[in-house]
Design a protein around this motif. Sequence first.
Motif, short mmCIF file in Angstrom:
data_model
loop_
_atom_site.label_atom_id
_atom_site.label_comp_id
_atom_site.label_asym_id
_atom_site.label_seq_id
_atom_site.Cartn_x
_atom_site.Cartn_y
_atom_site.Cartn_z
N LYS A 136 0.82 -1.21 0.00
CA LYS A 136 0.00 0.00 0.00
C LYS A 136 0.86 1.27 0.00
O LYS A 136 0.40 2.34 -0.37
CB LYS A 136 -0.97 -0.01 1.19
N ASP A 137 2.13 1.13 0.42
CA ASP A 137 3.03 2.28 0.40
C ASP A 137 3.45 2.65 -1.02
O ASP A 137 3.86 3.78 -1.27
CB ASP A 137 4.30 1.97 1.20
N GLY A 138 3.45 1.70 -1.92
CA GLY A 138 3.88 1.98 -3.28
C GLY A 138 4.66 0.82 -3.86
O GLY A 138 4.49 -0.33 -3.45
N THR A 160 9.89 10.27 -8.36
CA THR A 160 10.33 10.60 -7.00
C THR A 160 10.53 9.30 -6.24
O THR A 160 9.68 8.42 -6.28
CB THR A 160 9.26 11.45 -6.29
N SER A 210 11.72 7.44 -2.49
CA SER A 210 12.15 7.47 -1.11
C SER A 210 13.14 6.32 -0.98
O SER A 210 12.88 5.21 -1.44
CB SER A 210 10.94 7.25 -0.19
N LEU A 220 11.82 3.32 -3.35
CA LEU A 220 10.36 3.24 -3.22
C LEU A 220 9.74 4.38 -4.02
O LEU A 220 10.13 5.53 -3.86
CB LEU A 220 9.99 3.36 -1.74
N SER A 221 8.79 4.02 -4.91
CA SER A 221 8.18 5.06 -5.73
C SER A 221 6.67 4.90 -5.76
O SER A 221 6.15 3.82 -5.43
CB SER A 221 8.73 5.00 -7.15
N ASP A 222 5.96 5.97 -6.11
CA ASP A 222 4.50 5.84 -6.20
C ASP A 222 4.05 5.36 -7.58
O ASP A 222 2.89 5.05 -7.78
CB ASP A 222 3.80 7.16 -5.79
N LYS A 276 15.80 11.07 -0.14
CA LYS A 276 14.87 11.15 -1.25
C LYS A 276 15.56 11.62 -2.52
O LYS A 276 16.61 12.25 -2.48
CB LYS A 276 13.68 12.04 -0.92
#
Lengths: 808, 215
Positions: free
Chosen positions: A605-607, A639, A641, A652-654, A789
């Motif tokens: 769910k975070d990406g 972007t 993280s 980690l990305s969206d 980031k």
Amino acid sequence: MYPLANKWFKAKKWQPHTFQKNTWQAILQNKSGLLNAPTGCGKTFAIWFGILEHFYTAHKKQDKITSLHCLWITPLRALSKEIVAAMQTVSADLNLDYKIELRTGDTTPSQKAKQLKKTPQALVTTPESVHLLLATKNYTNLFKNLEFIVVDEWHELLGSKRGVQIELAISRLKAINPNLKIWGISATIGNLDEAKNILIPSLKNIITIKTNIKKEIIIKTILPDIVEKYSWAGHIGLKLIDKVIPIIQKSNSTLLFTNTRAQSEIWYQAILEKAPELSGQFALHHGSLDQITRKWVEDNLHKGKLKAVVATSSLDLGVDFAPVNIVIQIGSPKGIARLLQRAGRSGHQPNSISTLYFLPTNTLEIIEGAAIHYAIKHNFMEQRVPYVQSFDVLIQYLVTLAVSEGFKAQQIFTEIKGTHCFKSISADEFSWCLNFITNGGQSLGAYNEFHKVVIEDGIYKVIDRAIAMRHRLSIGTIVSASMMQVKYLSGKRLGVIEEWFISKLKPGDVFWFAGKNLEIHTIRQMEVLTRKSKGKNGVIPSWMGGRMPLSSQLSEGIRMQLNDVAAKTIQYKELEALAPLFQLQGIESLVPNSKQLLIETLETKDGHHLFIYPFEGRFVHEGMAAILAYRIGLLQPITFSIAMNDYGFELLSDTKIDIEHVLDANLFSNEYIYDDAVKSMNANEMAKRRFRDIASIAGLVFNGFPGKEKKTKHLQASSQLFFKVFEDYENDNLLLKQAYQEVMDFQLEIVRLQASFDRINTQIICIKTLTKPSPFCFPILVETLNREKFTNEDINARISKMLKSIEK
Amino acid sequence: MSEAFYLEIQLNGEPFYLLPQKAIYRPLKKQLFFSDIHLGKTTHFRKKGIALPQQSKLKDIDLITSLINHYQPLQIIFLGDLFHSSYNNEWLYFKSLLQQFATLQFILVKGNHDILKDDIYAIKNLDVIDVLEEEQFIFTHYPLENPIKLNFCGHVHPSYTLRGKAKQSITLPCFYKQNLTFMLPAFGNLTGLFAVQKNKKTSIYLITQKMVIEA
């Protein structure tokens, strides 16, 4: 041959070691040198009797000098005290008129003034105090008869800016007295010869003396009974406390080393709860505690009155505690040299063995136990990388000389060119530094009211007394965050704590500090007044501080262990214990052998998560993550993280990354590593962090007078502000360039980074799509603090995306 | 400046423009508001031997000039901390700004840093006051403790951290409204930030270089 030494050793019924006799001889022959010896084998007496014999041979009664003869520099105040005591005992036993005194940050101003008037023959001191001496008038007179400079624990100082301070001080002292003899004492490191050449540059008649004393060391890993039930992602390791208590109870005296101050507080609290009978003979020792408390702990360890002490690196060095026979390392030892140093804190009785227990704080970390055995078996040893071109330290040094007697530019330029740190400094760079301290880094122009250092008759000097005073108070290269005093209402001091931690609390809140639950009564200026709390346990401060990466030697050890697991040729019982974990990793993903690079992808769910495991230590991972993020960013606006540990890292990305696609675009190319690292925004972020220390050392950020912090508030600006302003208006600023260079050398470890890209290019990339977190990725996945980031998306687009996701 | 967009909001029925240049324009009265500029900081530091680059000192004055040219206000109001501590040569740049716009009225609402001697403030088109009060609004440097009407103020240097998916975050300077308090961001380019929090009673207007967005 050695009348004083022979007499003293005979009285003690001791037999001198060969290395001690060799050192005495070398010193009597006017040699300089490096003594390679572990602590606790008599290295101090090896050097000290050489110096005494030299003194009493060279100076017969009639021409005895009463000025400074020997300067003995140590990295630690506690160590200085111990050494002065040993030396003074010798002088007393032999009824010598050779006087030894201490001069450190703890010496009172009146004692210091007395020392300058009536100089002892030897001063035992720290690098900072030596520079403070160079900042006093008449220092050339003070040092004019100096014969010996001894640098103790040189391996500790070498890889730091304090090492640069030593190099600069020696360059000056050698110019004052060309006959100066220089001696270093160092534990074993990977680059011992380099260490010697840096300390003793361009001198002839140099010798290296090694001891043949080999200490036996036993290293055992504390294993959980059921590996599956142990912590997958912890940093503390408390689940193993039941195995620790019996070790403490059975031993004479135990030292428990942690990697952070927070860990030490937590362990202290937990052990007292489990084993209340230890109270009174159990203590805590870390760098934030008040000096009186620390001294009490050290004294009682000495006397054998403490059954156990939880400590951080604050007890790594220095004084030997004879009663200690067991050391427990909690969490990753990070390097072989560090582990051996800590192990060596135990077993100081003659012929005894050093015993160290390694306590892994999470399941995967157990593998480090095996890696340690492997690395020791193959004689791996880390190097200490010296700093070069540290303009911040040079600028501080130039102002130091300008504060005392003033200096001539050409003379100092020649002197510093002789040091390792500044051997490649150009005339232009030196001029820049001079201009920085005289004109504030600008060309002369209207309205320039800058006048830190002025030039009179070719002499650079400081004439403004307030500037001189501020400078003296800021000498040093250890930069700490803004600290507040923690006290009881009665005024008794407990220690210091970072301002940012207290800023999150208010009166009535409870926090755990110095092994006590404290309730905040009032916060005023730079003081926190507290009282003991009987209520629930308070928050434990997490001190900021460098997170040390796993050394390249230990990293290699881990990769070789994994290779053994993959090839089913394991040798150590740590790996046997880990079998269930590797089995699970094999089912969910893969245990890579040394020819494979493992990449895992996972959606939560975070990406979208991308995990990569080079097993190269967190700094290399940080750099590699930034470079990969930058390269992926060239293909699409994105972007990330970024989180990492010593084994791997996460992007980690969206939005989803097509991993095959980015691999095809040569994601792991080993070309343009340096350029891509600079271009990734993270190099800029990292440089900004590095700049904090640089700005402070170079005198841009002034932390205020002790006790008068408020009065200097109007002169305080954050180093970040300087960084931004220099980037905007003065990007040829050498301090700014130094920040980027330090990022390359020490943060990204560019040499190591390049080597790991080279290695990856010989490996087969194995991509595994996870359906749930694997044992390898779990500890990285749950890292919520300490994230970096990367972004190349338009800021307005990012804001509207974030605002939208909040609305949902 | 042309690509940057301001945000128009209504306060007590009157329009105010929140400018991405960290200032406010009030069209009805043709007033331009700035807060916490901290002029003179560069030179103040340099005089004490701290080498902040000189070029940084002109940036704020240049931006004020271009905003005046763009909005053509009648009054320019500073909500305190105009000048950083004691007098230095940078005041001369400010003085020449006032001479350049001799027909406009400049008002300084004093802040904690505004400690220059009275004769230095004695410039024809500059008024120095402690508080500026109107029927519906009150303008101060420090936020008032219990304002009874909408209080425009500075001093705090507000900023807000926005969080999004995939553990992302951005920290930006902002305008900040809570009940009857309306805080301006610090205008000076040599100033720090203080984090404010969001709740049901607050409005936060984030400032990017291009625009102002309500969070």
